[in-house]
Motif scaffolding. Structure first.
Motif, PDB file in Angstrom:
ATOM      1  N   ASP A  71       0.858  -1.110   0.167  1.00 28.13           N
ATOM      2  CA  ASP A  71       0.043   0.140   0.012  1.00 28.13           C
ATOM      3  C   ASP A  71       1.028   1.225   0.084  1.00 28.13           C
ATOM      4  OD1 ASP A  71      -2.786   1.125   2.202  1.00 28.13           O
ATOM      5  OD2 ASP A  71      -1.864   1.902   0.313  1.00 28.13           O
ATOM      6  N   GLN A  72       0.965   1.910  -1.062  1.00 26.05           N
ATOM      7  CA  GLN A  72       1.939   2.946  -1.286  1.00 26.05           C
ATOM      8  C   GLN A  72       1.538   4.206  -0.502  1.00 26.05           C
ATOM      9  OE1 GLN A  72       2.174   3.510  -5.473  1.00 26.05           O
ATOM     10  NE2 GLN A  72       3.654   1.826  -5.723  1.00 26.05           N
ATOM     11  N   GLU A  73       0.324   4.425  -0.388  1.00 24.33           N
ATOM     12  CA  GLU A  73       0.017   5.763   0.593  1.00 24.33           C
ATOM     13  C   GLU A  73       0.398   5.398   1.973  1.00 24.33           C
ATOM     14  OE1 GLU A  73      -4.122   7.178  -0.135  1.00 24.33           O
ATOM     15  OE2 GLU A  73      -3.873   6.730  -1.976  1.00 24.33           O
ATOM     16  N   ARG A  74       0.077   4.213   2.395  1.00 21.56           N
ATOM     17  CA  ARG A  74       0.506   3.813   3.584  1.00 21.56           C
ATOM     18  C   ARG A  74       1.691   3.852   3.899  1.00 21.56           C
ATOM     19  NH1 ARG A  74      -1.073  -1.833   5.963  1.00 21.56           N
ATOM     20  NH2 ARG A  74      -1.887  -1.782   4.033  1.00 21.56           N
ATOM     21  N   TYR A  75       2.631   3.480   3.181  1.00 22.15           N
ATOM     22  CA  TYR A  75       4.167   3.375   3.084  1.00 22.15           C
ATOM     23  C   TYR A  75       4.622   5.006   3.071  1.00 22.15           C
ATOM     24  CZ  TYR A  75       8.970   2.466   1.799  1.00 22.15           C
ATOM     25  OH  TYR A  75      10.448   2.607   1.993  1.00 22.15           O
ATOM     26  N   GLU A  80       6.837   9.639   5.985  1.00 17.75           N
ATOM     27  CA  GLU A  80       6.553  11.068   6.363  1.00 17.75           C
ATOM     28  C   GLU A  80       6.585  11.367   8.135  1.00 17.75           C
ATOM     29  OE1 GLU A  80       2.939  12.024   4.324  1.00 17.75           O
ATOM     30  OE2 GLU A  80       3.777  12.829   2.669  1.00 17.75           O
ATOM     31  N   MET A  81       5.968  10.153   8.600  1.00 21.26           N
ATOM     32  CA  MET A  81       6.115  10.140  10.235  1.00 21.26           C
ATOM     33  C   MET A  81       7.323  10.031  10.629  1.00 21.26           C
ATOM     34  SD  MET A  81       3.741   7.838  12.850  1.00 21.26           S
ATOM     35  CE  MET A  81       5.036   6.308  12.392  1.00 21.26           C
ATOM     36  N   GLU A  82       8.245   9.279  10.217  1.00 20.58           N
ATOM     37  CA  GLU A  82       9.547   8.954  10.676  1.00 20.58           C
ATOM     38  C   GLU A  82      10.384  10.170  10.532  1.00 20.58           C
ATOM     39  OE1 GLU A  82      11.116   5.511   8.507  1.00 20.58           O
ATOM     40  OE2 GLU A  82       9.778   4.031   9.309  1.00 20.58           O
ATOM     41  N   ASN A  83      10.245  10.730   9.318  1.00 19.01           N
ATOM     42  CA  ASN A  83      10.790  12.006   8.808  1.00 19.01           C
ATOM     43  C   ASN A  83      10.558  13.216   9.805  1.00 19.01           C
ATOM     44  OD1 ASN A  83      12.417  13.704   7.402  1.00 19.01           O
ATOM     45  ND2 ASN A  83      10.728  14.289   5.954  1.00 19.01           N
TER      46      ASN A  83
END
Length: 113
Positions: A71-75, A80-83
């Motif tokens: 799931d590309q959006e979830r990835y 973004e969260m990790e960033n």
């Protein structure tokens, strides 16, 4: 239950897409199955559910792929969260290093208190 030695029918992505298109145009499951030669009408229900959940991407063969790439959006959201977390950590670390440097300079008398 499956019988020993029973073979399962597999269908191509193109056939699944065609079946979904036909269902979206209002054809019944029975009519779609007959037109496309699908033996198990229940498969159409499963394909429609996958289509509603994941779009056309849901019909890709995902065997052997890592789950977080499916799931590309979830990835992307995960990246973004990790960033954001790493940026916060970097800000905290920079602040801590700055405070330590100032404190050590004050201890050695290089900066007046």
């Amino acid at each position: 239950m499956s019988k020993k030695g029973q073979q399962y029918e597999t269908y191509s992505e193109e056939l699944k897409k065609k079946a979904i298109e036909m269902r979206l145009q209002g054809m019944t499951k029975a009519a779609v199955a007959e037109a496309l030669g699908i033996k198990n009408i229940g498969r159409l229900k499963v394909w429609m559910r996958k289509y509603r959940q994941s779009g056309i991407f849901g019909f890709m063969d995902h065997r052997g792929r890592r789950q977080h790439y499916i799931d590309q959006e979830r990835y992307i959201k995960r990246l973004e969260m990790e960033n954001a977390v790493l940026k916060k950590w970097l800000d905290i670390t920079k602040g801590e290093v700055y405070r330590r440097n100032i404190a050590s300079l004050k201890n050695y008398g290089e900066i007046p208190p």
